[in-house]
Design a protein around this motif. Structure first.
Motif, PDB file in Angstrom:
ATOM      1  N   LEU A 281       0.826  -1.206   0.000  1.00  0.00           N
ATOM      2  CA  LEU A 281       0.000   0.000   0.000  1.00  0.00           C
ATOM      3  C   LEU A 281       0.865   1.264   0.000  1.00  0.00           C
ATOM      4  CD1 LEU A 281      -2.751  -1.166   2.503  1.00  0.00           C
ATOM      5  CD2 LEU A 281      -2.980  -0.913   0.017  1.00  0.00           C
ATOM      6  N   ALA A 282       1.978   1.226   0.720  1.00  0.00           N
ATOM      7  CA  ALA A 282       2.886   2.383   0.742  1.00  0.00           C
ATOM      8  C   ALA A 282       3.514   2.605  -0.635  1.00  0.00           C
ATOM      9  CB  ALA A 282       3.966   2.178   1.795  1.00  0.00           C
ATOM     10  N   ARG A 283       3.920   1.518  -1.280  1.00  0.00           N
ATOM     11  CA  ARG A 283       4.493   1.661  -2.634  1.00  0.00           C
ATOM     12  C   ARG A 283       3.450   2.206  -3.603  1.00  0.00           C
ATOM     13  NH1 ARG A 283       7.292  -3.134  -0.995  1.00  0.00           N
ATOM     14  NH2 ARG A 283       5.628  -4.467  -1.827  1.00  0.00           N
ATOM     15  N   GLN A 284       2.217   1.731  -3.489  1.00  0.00           N
ATOM     16  CA  GLN A 284       1.147   2.230  -4.357  1.00  0.00           C
ATOM     17  C   GLN A 284       0.882   3.708  -4.090  1.00  0.00           C
ATOM     18  OE1 GLN A 284      -2.035  -0.489  -3.418  1.00  0.00           O
ATOM     19  NE2 GLN A 284      -1.260  -2.096  -4.797  1.00  0.00           N
ATOM     20  N   ALA A 285       0.868   4.088  -2.813  1.00  0.00           N
ATOM     21  CA  ALA A 285       0.608   5.486  -2.457  1.00  0.00           C
ATOM     22  C   ALA A 285       1.715   6.403  -2.967  1.00  0.00           C
ATOM     23  CB  ALA A 285       0.466   5.622  -0.940  1.00  0.00           C
ATOM     24  N   ALA A 286       2.953   5.920  -2.900  1.00  0.00           N
ATOM     25  CA  ALA A 286       4.097   6.730  -3.335  1.00  0.00           C
ATOM     26  C   ALA A 286       4.275   6.706  -4.842  1.00  0.00           C
ATOM     27  CB  ALA A 286       5.371   6.233  -2.660  1.00  0.00           C
ATOM     28  N   GLY A 287       3.724   5.693  -5.480  1.00  0.00           N
ATOM     29  CA  GLY A 287       3.912   5.545  -6.922  1.00  0.00           C
ATOM     30  C   GLY A 287       5.260   4.960  -7.280  1.00  0.00           C
ATOM     31  N   SER A 288       5.990   4.490  -6.268  1.00  0.00           N
ATOM     32  CA  SER A 288       7.302   3.881  -6.498  1.00  0.00           C
ATOM     33  C   SER A 288       7.723   3.142  -5.233  1.00  0.00           C
ATOM     34  CB  SER A 288       8.356   4.948  -6.839  1.00  0.00           C
ATOM     35  OG  SER A 288       8.737   5.656  -5.673  1.00  0.00           O
ATOM     36  N   ALA A 289       8.876   2.522  -5.295  1.00  0.00           N
ATOM     37  CA  ALA A 289       9.406   1.830  -4.119  1.00  0.00           C
ATOM     38  C   ALA A 289       9.969   2.808  -3.092  1.00  0.00           C
ATOM     39  CB  ALA A 289      10.487   0.839  -4.544  1.00  0.00           C
ATOM     40  N   GLU A 290      10.103   4.080  -3.485  1.00  0.00           N
ATOM     41  CA  GLU A 290      10.655   5.108  -2.586  1.00  0.00           C
ATOM     42  C   GLU A 290       9.521   5.756  -1.782  1.00  0.00           C
ATOM     43  OE1 GLU A 290      13.954   5.516  -2.287  1.00  0.00           O
ATOM     44  OE2 GLU A 290      14.084   3.868  -3.723  1.00  0.00           O
ATOM     45  N   HIS A 291       9.076   5.068  -0.739  1.00  0.00           N
ATOM     46  CA  HIS A 291       7.980   5.570   0.086  1.00  0.00           C
ATOM     47  C   HIS A 291       8.514   6.032   1.440  1.00  0.00           C
ATOM     48  CE1 HIS A 291       8.200   1.865   2.420  1.00  0.00           C
ATOM     49  NE2 HIS A 291       8.234   1.201   1.279  1.00  0.00           N
ATOM     50  N   HIS A 292       7.625   6.620   2.227  1.00  0.00           N
ATOM     51  CA  HIS A 292       8.000   7.153   3.546  1.00  0.00           C
ATOM     52  C   HIS A 292       7.339   6.383   4.687  1.00  0.00           C
ATOM     53  CE1 HIS A 292       8.998  10.465   0.805  1.00  0.00           C
ATOM     54  NE2 HIS A 292       9.926  10.768   1.701  1.00  0.00           N
ATOM     55  N   PHE A 293       6.875   5.167   4.400  1.00  0.00           N
ATOM     56  CA  PHE A 293       6.329   4.296   5.441  1.00  0.00           C
ATOM     57  C   PHE A 293       7.515   3.717   6.192  1.00  0.00           C
ATOM     58  CE2 PHE A 293       4.743  -0.124   6.485  1.00  0.00           C
ATOM     59  CZ  PHE A 293       3.952   0.266   7.547  1.00  0.00           C
ATOM     60  N   THR A 294       7.683   4.150   7.445  1.00  0.00           N
ATOM     61  CA  THR A 294       8.924   3.827   8.155  1.00  0.00           C
ATOM     62  C   THR A 294       8.748   3.149   9.504  1.00  0.00           C
ATOM     63  OG1 THR A 294       8.955   6.037   9.142  1.00  0.00           O
ATOM     64  CG2 THR A 294      10.174   5.753   7.084  1.00  0.00           C
ATOM     65  N   ALA A 295       7.502   2.980   9.986  1.00  0.00           N
ATOM     66  CA  ALA A 295       7.357   2.475  11.354  1.00  0.00           C
ATOM     67  C   ALA A 295       6.111   1.625  11.527  1.00  0.00           C
ATOM     68  CB  ALA A 295       7.318   3.646  12.332  1.00  0.00           C
ATOM     69  N   LEU A 296       6.212   0.722  12.472  1.00  0.00           N
ATOM     70  CA  LEU A 296       5.096  -0.143  12.833  1.00  0.00           C
ATOM     71  C   LEU A 296       5.004  -0.191  14.356  1.00  0.00           C
ATOM     72  CD1 LEU A 296       2.980  -2.235  11.687  1.00  0.00           C
ATOM     73  CD2 LEU A 296       4.662  -3.977  12.308  1.00  0.00           C
ATOM     74  N   GLN A 297       3.770  -0.056  14.868  1.00  0.00           N
ATOM     75  CA  GLN A 297       3.542  -0.130  16.313  1.00  0.00           C
ATOM     76  C   GLN A 297       2.439  -1.147  16.571  1.00  0.00           C
ATOM     77  OE1 GLN A 297       1.293   2.609  19.555  1.00  0.00           O
ATOM     78  NE2 GLN A 297       2.714   3.703  18.226  1.00  0.00           N
ATOM     79  N   MET A 298       2.693  -2.045  17.527  1.00  0.00           N
ATOM     80  CA  MET A 298       1.684  -3.034  17.903  1.00  0.00           C
ATOM     81  C   MET A 298       1.864  -3.409  19.366  1.00  0.00           C
ATOM     82  SD  MET A 298       3.199  -6.481  16.050  1.00  0.00           S
ATOM     83  CE  MET A 298       1.789  -7.462  16.566  1.00  0.00           C
ATOM     84  N   PRO A 299       0.833  -3.987  20.002  1.00  0.00           N
ATOM     85  CA  PRO A 299       0.975  -4.384  21.397  1.00  0.00           C
ATOM     86  C   PRO A 299       1.971  -5.529  21.557  1.00  0.00           C
ATOM     87  CG  PRO A 299      -1.333  -4.380  20.723  1.00  0.00           C
ATOM     88  CD  PRO A 299      -0.513  -4.234  19.495  1.00  0.00           C
ATOM     89  N   VAL A 300       2.822  -5.406  22.552  1.00  0.00           N
ATOM     90  CA  VAL A 300       3.774  -6.465  22.898  1.00  0.00           C
ATOM     91  C   VAL A 300       3.825  -6.533  24.415  1.00  0.00           C
ATOM     92  CG1 VAL A 300       6.150  -7.292  22.746  1.00  0.00           C
ATOM     93  CG2 VAL A 300       5.155  -6.030  20.817  1.00  0.00           C
TER      94      VAL A 300
END
Length: 200
Positions: free
Chosen positions: A71-90
């Motif tokens: 989804l990040a690649r699609q949003a950016a239109g390329s492999a150069e996206h700004h999706f950089t982090a993931l947060q989940m319960p641990v």
């Protein structure tokens, strides 16, 4: 956001909660729309990057790390996206990410392999975990710690996890936790804890 100036990281918060009754395609479409707006903010220099903070999206099957990267690649239109982090319960209550990571898989390992920064939320499960922290469990984790520090140490020792999100009510509590987290459990020690909990 204008009052803050440039923001380093923005999270799309619990997108799965807004998808009740929606199929995955519609949910993913909405996430892609959010990512597209965040890509525009990134290109304008208003944010450094963005991520997803999810409570159940990765465990319910609504989302996956590969989905989010696509989804990040699609949003950016390329492999150069700004999706950089993931947060989940641990935590020792929501310990599936710990067990999966100890076995070399799961969303935290996938995220790290993709170069994302990983955050563990709710390490004390809203304080509920403290009631379950028996002296035997604390001693198994590391003798001499407070219940809170032991619980945070277990979460913070999860392979593939960069940061544990927590707060402290006093400087003493903060120092207690910081000291514990400075010496993480080994994978073998952490597995001993998860195995003990699984056997209960």
């Amino acid at each position: 956001m204008a009052a803050l100036g440039r923001v380093d990281l923005v999270f799309v918060h619990n997108p799965e909660h807004h998808g009740h009754g929606l199929d995955r395609a519609v949910l993913h479409g909405r996430v892609r729309e959010a990512f597209t707006a965040l890509e525009e903010f990134s290109h304008a220099g208003r944010i450094g990057g963005y991520g997803v903070a999810t409570w159940s999206g990765l465990t319910s099957g609504a989302l996956s790390v590969p989905d989010l990267l696509t989804l990040a690649r699609q949003a950016a239109g390329s492999a150069e996206h700004h999706f950089t982090a993931l947060q989940m319960p641990v935590s020792l209550i929501m310990d599936a990410p710990i067990t999966q990571a100890l076995n070399g898989g799961g969303p935290l390992v996938q995220a790290k392999d993709a170069g994302l920064i990983t955050f563990g939320s709710a390490p004390l499960h809203g304080g509920e975990l403290l009631d379950a922290m028996t002296s035997a469990l604390v001693n198994l984790i590391r003798p001499g710690l407070s219940a809170a520090a032991a619980a945070l140490l277990a979460a913070g020792s999860c392979p593939g996890l960069d940061a544990v999100l927590t707060s402290a009510s006093t400087r003493e509590h903060w120092d207690d936790v910081a000291k514990a987290l400075a010496a993480p459990l080994t994978a073998q020690e952490l597995r001993r804890v998860t195995d003990e909990l699984a056997g209960e």
